[in-house]
Design a protein around this motif. Structure first.
Motif, PDB file in Angstrom:
ATOM      1  N   LEU A  63      47.074  -6.622 -20.714  1.00  0.00           N
ATOM      2  CA  LEU A  63      45.851  -7.006 -21.402  1.00  0.00           C
ATOM      3  C   LEU A  63      44.625  -6.698 -20.547  1.00  0.00           C
ATOM      4  O   LEU A  63      43.600  -6.222 -21.041  1.00  0.00           O
ATOM      5  CB  LEU A  63      45.864  -8.492 -21.747  1.00  0.00           C
ATOM      6  CG  LEU A  63      46.893  -8.931 -22.801  1.00  0.00           C
ATOM      7  CD1 LEU A  63      46.915 -10.448 -22.912  1.00  0.00           C
ATOM      8  CD2 LEU A  63      46.591  -8.302 -24.149  1.00  0.00           C
ATOM      9  N   TRP A  89      50.596  -6.219 -28.645  1.00  0.00           N
ATOM     10  CA  TRP A  89      50.880  -6.102 -27.215  1.00  0.00           C
ATOM     11  C   TRP A  89      52.021  -7.035 -26.803  1.00  0.00           C
ATOM     12  O   TRP A  89      52.828  -6.713 -25.941  1.00  0.00           O
ATOM     13  CB  TRP A  89      49.636  -6.439 -26.393  1.00  0.00           C
ATOM     14  CG  TRP A  89      48.669  -5.326 -26.235  1.00  0.00           C
ATOM     15  CD1 TRP A  89      48.932  -4.025 -25.887  1.00  0.00           C
ATOM     16  CD2 TRP A  89      47.249  -5.386 -26.416  1.00  0.00           C
ATOM     17  NE1 TRP A  89      47.773  -3.281 -25.853  1.00  0.00           N
ATOM     18  CE2 TRP A  89      46.733  -4.089 -26.169  1.00  0.00           C
ATOM     19  CE3 TRP A  89      46.375  -6.412 -26.774  1.00  0.00           C
ATOM     20  CZ2 TRP A  89      45.370  -3.800 -26.252  1.00  0.00           C
ATOM     21  CZ3 TRP A  89      45.022  -6.130 -26.859  1.00  0.00           C
ATOM     22  CH2 TRP A  89      44.529  -4.834 -26.600  1.00  0.00           C
ATOM     23  N   LEU A 149      46.462  -8.515 -30.218  1.00  0.00           N
ATOM     24  CA  LEU A 149      47.134  -9.280 -29.174  1.00  0.00           C
ATOM     25  C   LEU A 149      48.613  -9.411 -29.491  1.00  0.00           C
ATOM     26  O   LEU A 149      49.471  -9.281 -28.606  1.00  0.00           O
ATOM     27  CB  LEU A 149      46.487 -10.669 -29.067  1.00  0.00           C
ATOM     28  CG  LEU A 149      46.786 -11.497 -27.829  1.00  0.00           C
ATOM     29  CD1 LEU A 149      46.409 -10.746 -26.561  1.00  0.00           C
ATOM     30  CD2 LEU A 149      46.037 -12.821 -27.898  1.00  0.00           C
TER      31      LEU A 149
END
Length: 244
Positions: free
Chosen positions: A240, A78, A75
């Motif tokens: 995402l 990103w 995460l």
């Protein structure tokens, strides 16, 4: 597929209960037969994803930590380009954090170029009630879930500005929902100000923020920076979703 869905449902119920729960509570909350729950929980225990306490209650297991850490790193990777853009435009440190249990954990940061800047170590855990990122995430949750989460965590004051009651927090969350962003005005650290917006649809609840010394942050126009943060949060959410 049904058994996989049931397994994840039980893990989430355990997490919602603070990480430890009795089988009877799982049965009541899930509506599943007790033998089914016992079979799934024993499989989780045998594989390290749950553990049985001396009280015979069941808790989340240590192998989940590795999964969570790996997911947080992914995460964070990103988020970094979006945080870098936010820092380049505002000149302040940008962070991304996610809700993990009752606390907020920072998963990515783009540091400010200023010599006097805010630095938050990736992996740092803080209480949700005293941070802009935490309040931004809480504002996306139903009121009953917020109340349950805060009831499990002492709302201890970090500074004299920290919100320390559930009633006051509900009022603050209503203000956040109305304006679309949250503020930490010296609530975690004296002299530090932070703006945060939630990442819509992010797993586990996530938010991005900018933070810096109060003297500089008060000169930032929220009319300009908040739409930028909301745009970046929406773009990150879309990435995402596309990778899911």
């Amino acid at each position: 597929m049904q058994s996989v869905e049931r397994t994840f449902e039980l893990l989430e119920l355990m997490a919602d209960s603070g990480g430890e729960v009795a089988l009877s509570d799982l049965a009541e909350q899930s509506g599943l037969p007790l033998p089914t729950i016992h079979r799934i929980i024993r499989t989780l225990v045998n594989n390290g994803y749950a553990r049985q306490q001396p009280s015979r209650r069941y808790a989340l297991g240590p192998r989940l930590i590795r999964l969570g850490e790996t997911a947080s790193r992914a995460l964070g990777s990103w988020a970094r380009p979006y945080l870098a853009e936010l820092t380049e435009i505002t000149g302040e440190s940008a962070n991304m954090a996610v809700l993990d249990g009752e606390q907020i954990v920072y998963v990515a940061q783009a540091p400010s170029p200023h010599s006097m800047r805010m630095f938050t170590e990736v992996g740092r855990r803080v209480d949700a009630h005293a941070t802009a990122v935490g309040k931004a995430v809480l504002a996306t949750m139903p009121a009953d879930e917020v109340a349950q989460l805060l009831a499990r965590t002492p709302m201890s004051p970090k500074t004299e500005n920290t919100i320390t009651t559930i009633e006051s927090m509900h009022e603050e969350l209503e203000r956040i929902r109305a304006r679309g962003y949250s503020i930490d005005d010296g609530e975690q650290e004296v002299g530090v100000r932070c703006f945060a917006v939630a990442v819509p649809g992010a797993p586990a609840g996530a938010a991005i923020s900018i933070s810096g010394p109060e003297a500089r942050m008060t000169r930032i126009s929220t009319d300009e920076v908040i739409p930028l943060m909301q745009r970046l949060a929406s773009s990150l959410s879309a990435e995402l979703s596309a990778s899911a």
